[in-house]
Design an enzyme around this catalytic site. Structure first.
Site, PDB file in Angstrom:
ATOM      1  N   GLU A 103       4.118 -39.956  11.216  1.00 38.56           N
ATOM      2  CA  GLU A 103       3.974 -38.630  10.603  1.00 38.56           C
ATOM      3  C   GLU A 103       5.339 -37.964  10.440  1.00 38.56           C
ATOM      4  O   GLU A 103       6.173 -38.019  11.341  1.00 38.56           O
ATOM      5  CB  GLU A 103       3.086 -37.738  11.479  1.00 38.56           C
ATOM      6  CG  GLU A 103       2.901 -36.344  10.872  1.00 38.56           C
ATOM      7  CD  GLU A 103       1.915 -35.502  11.654  1.00 38.56           C
ATOM      8  OE1 GLU A 103       0.715 -35.827  11.607  1.00 38.56           O
ATOM      9  OE2 GLU A 103       2.353 -34.544  12.322  1.00 38.56           O
ATOM     10  N   HIS A 153      -0.563 -43.744  16.011  1.00 40.71           N
ATOM     11  CA  HIS A 153       0.010 -42.844  14.997  1.00 40.71           C
ATOM     12  C   HIS A 153       1.132 -42.054  15.672  1.00 40.71           C
ATOM     13  O   HIS A 153       0.875 -41.279  16.599  1.00 40.71           O
ATOM     14  CB  HIS A 153      -1.076 -41.899  14.483  1.00 40.71           C
ATOM     15  CG  HIS A 153      -0.634 -40.966  13.403  1.00 40.71           C
ATOM     16  ND1 HIS A 153      -0.387 -41.375  12.102  1.00 40.71           N
ATOM     17  CD2 HIS A 153      -0.395 -39.620  13.415  1.00 40.71           C
ATOM     18  CE1 HIS A 153      -0.030 -40.329  11.373  1.00 40.71           C
ATOM     19  NE2 HIS A 153      -0.012 -39.259  12.148  1.00 40.71           N
ATOM     20  N   ASP A 195      -3.766 -24.052   9.853  1.00 42.82           N
ATOM     21  CA  ASP A 195      -3.425 -22.844  10.619  1.00 42.82           C
ATOM     22  C   ASP A 195      -3.469 -21.637   9.707  1.00 42.82           C
ATOM     23  O   ASP A 195      -3.085 -21.711   8.543  1.00 42.82           O
ATOM     24  CB  ASP A 195      -2.005 -22.968  11.200  1.00 42.82           C
ATOM     25  CG  ASP A 195      -1.912 -24.126  12.171  1.00 42.82           C
ATOM     26  OD1 ASP A 195      -2.906 -24.359  12.880  1.00 42.82           O
ATOM     27  OD2 ASP A 195      -0.862 -24.794  12.204  1.00 42.82           O
ATOM     28  N   SER A 204       1.216 -46.041  12.243  1.00 45.74           N
ATOM     29  CA  SER A 204       1.499 -45.103  11.155  1.00 45.74           C
ATOM     30  C   SER A 204       2.442 -44.042  11.704  1.00 45.74           C
ATOM     31  O   SER A 204       2.562 -43.862  12.918  1.00 45.74           O
ATOM     32  CB  SER A 204       0.205 -44.484  10.629  1.00 45.74           C
ATOM     33  OG  SER A 204      -0.593 -43.991  11.691  1.00 45.74           O
ATOM     34  N   PHE A 238       5.768 -26.930  22.291  1.00 46.44           N
ATOM     35  CA  PHE A 238       4.732 -27.478  21.405  1.00 46.44           C
ATOM     36  C   PHE A 238       3.388 -27.567  22.101  1.00 46.44           C
ATOM     37  O   PHE A 238       2.357 -27.245  21.544  1.00 46.44           O
ATOM     38  CB  PHE A 238       5.086 -28.919  21.012  1.00 46.44           C
ATOM     39  CG  PHE A 238       5.927 -29.023  19.798  1.00 46.44           C
ATOM     40  CD1 PHE A 238       6.252 -27.902  19.069  1.00 46.44           C
ATOM     41  CD2 PHE A 238       6.390 -30.251  19.380  1.00 46.44           C
ATOM     42  CE1 PHE A 238       7.029 -28.006  17.930  1.00 46.44           C
ATOM     43  CE2 PHE A 238       7.169 -30.361  18.256  1.00 46.44           C
ATOM     44  CZ  PHE A 238       7.489 -29.240  17.530  1.00 46.44           C
TER      45      PHE A 238
END
Length: 276
Positions: free
Chosen positions: A8, A256, A99, A6, A206
């Site tokens: 994102e 993913h 968040d 998958s 990140f």
């Protein structure tokens, strides 16, 4: 590569970004993803963009999962959004606490992702496949590893069908997490989140923000390459392909990919896995 995959994406901020993402999606669809997920900004700030991108993916004939966060939400607002997603034909949700927007208290009627999962289940039964987030290297705001694991188990027991992890480069952290969760009775599939390495500055930024650990040997190699982007990308492909290979050999339920709205690195990793 006979493992479910998958992808994102995040909602583009400009018409140019949206056009570029359409091209990227078509390139990635060749790999027949099980679904594509679309992220959601702090406090639902990108809701329109998220839902718009989800709508496009569904129209392109691919299953789309909307990220769905509950910080600052009310039961009424969540109920309305669930109805909207259902009407759009969405069958999957990635249920998150979300968040906090900066300068924002813990308002709203949901405090934890587990509250959201339980509410979605109670309201919609089996209408949605609910994914939750898992943190093999511990959520950055968790009080302790035990508390973090307990929070994850609570989400699963509230009605999640499966989980997607934060990205990691240390497969042992993933295996340990899955073992610990199983021992506590959370036995849903845990799909590893995979972050291709294409830029060292971006990756380090990140990772510091989300609590993902960059193993020292990877960090030092990336720093040694300096501005040599070709070497960074080549090294990144080797590291991430090896990681995916280890995970696949251990029988993970899927992979993913956090694409960052790019296709090149993800497609190359998948191509290499085909040859392994």
């Amino acid at each position: 590569m006979n493992l479910p995959i998958s992808f994102e994406f995040f909602p583009p901020k400009t018409p140019e970004g949206a056009e570029k993402l359409r091209v990227v999606r078509q390139q990635l669809y060749v790999r027949q993803p099980l679904f594509c997920s679309v992220t959601y900004g702090a406090g639902g700030s990108t809701q329109e963009g998220t839902f718009g991108t989800v709508r496009e993916i569904l129209a392109e004939g691919v299953d789309a999962a909307s990220h769905f966060s509950c910080i600052g939400a009310t039961r009424a607002s969540v109920r309305a959004q669930l109805a909207q997603l259902k009407a759009m034909g969405v069958k999957r949700l990635v249920a998150l606490r979300g968040d906090l927007p900066s300068g924002y208290g813990l308002g709203g009627e949901f405090q934890y992702a587990s509250d959201l999962v339980a509410f979605i289940r109670a309201e919609t039964g089996e209408d949605f496949h609910i994914e939750v987030a898992a943190y093999p290297e511990v959520h950055p705001q968790a009080k302790s590893p035990e508390a973090d694991l307990k929070a994850y188990v609570t989400k699963v027991k509230a009605g999640a069908h499966s989980a997607i992890t934060q990205y990691f480069y240390n497969s042992d952290a993933y295996f340990r997490f899955v073992d610990d969760a199983h021992r506590l009775g959370a036995e849903v599939p845990v799909v590893p989140g995979i972050m291709p390495i294409t830029s060292s500055a971006q990756l380090l930024r990140f990772s510091d923000a989300c609590g993902a650990e960059i193993p020292r040997w990877i960090r030092l190699r990336l720093q040694a390459y300096g501005d040599d982007t070709a070497s960074i990308k080549a090294f990144g492909l080797d590291v991430v392909t090896d990681l995916c290979d280890q995970l696949r050999n251990a029988g993970v339920p899927g992979l993913h990919f956090y694409t960052m709205n790019q296709s090149v690195a993800t497609l190359e990793i998948l191509r290499r896995l085909d040859g392994h």
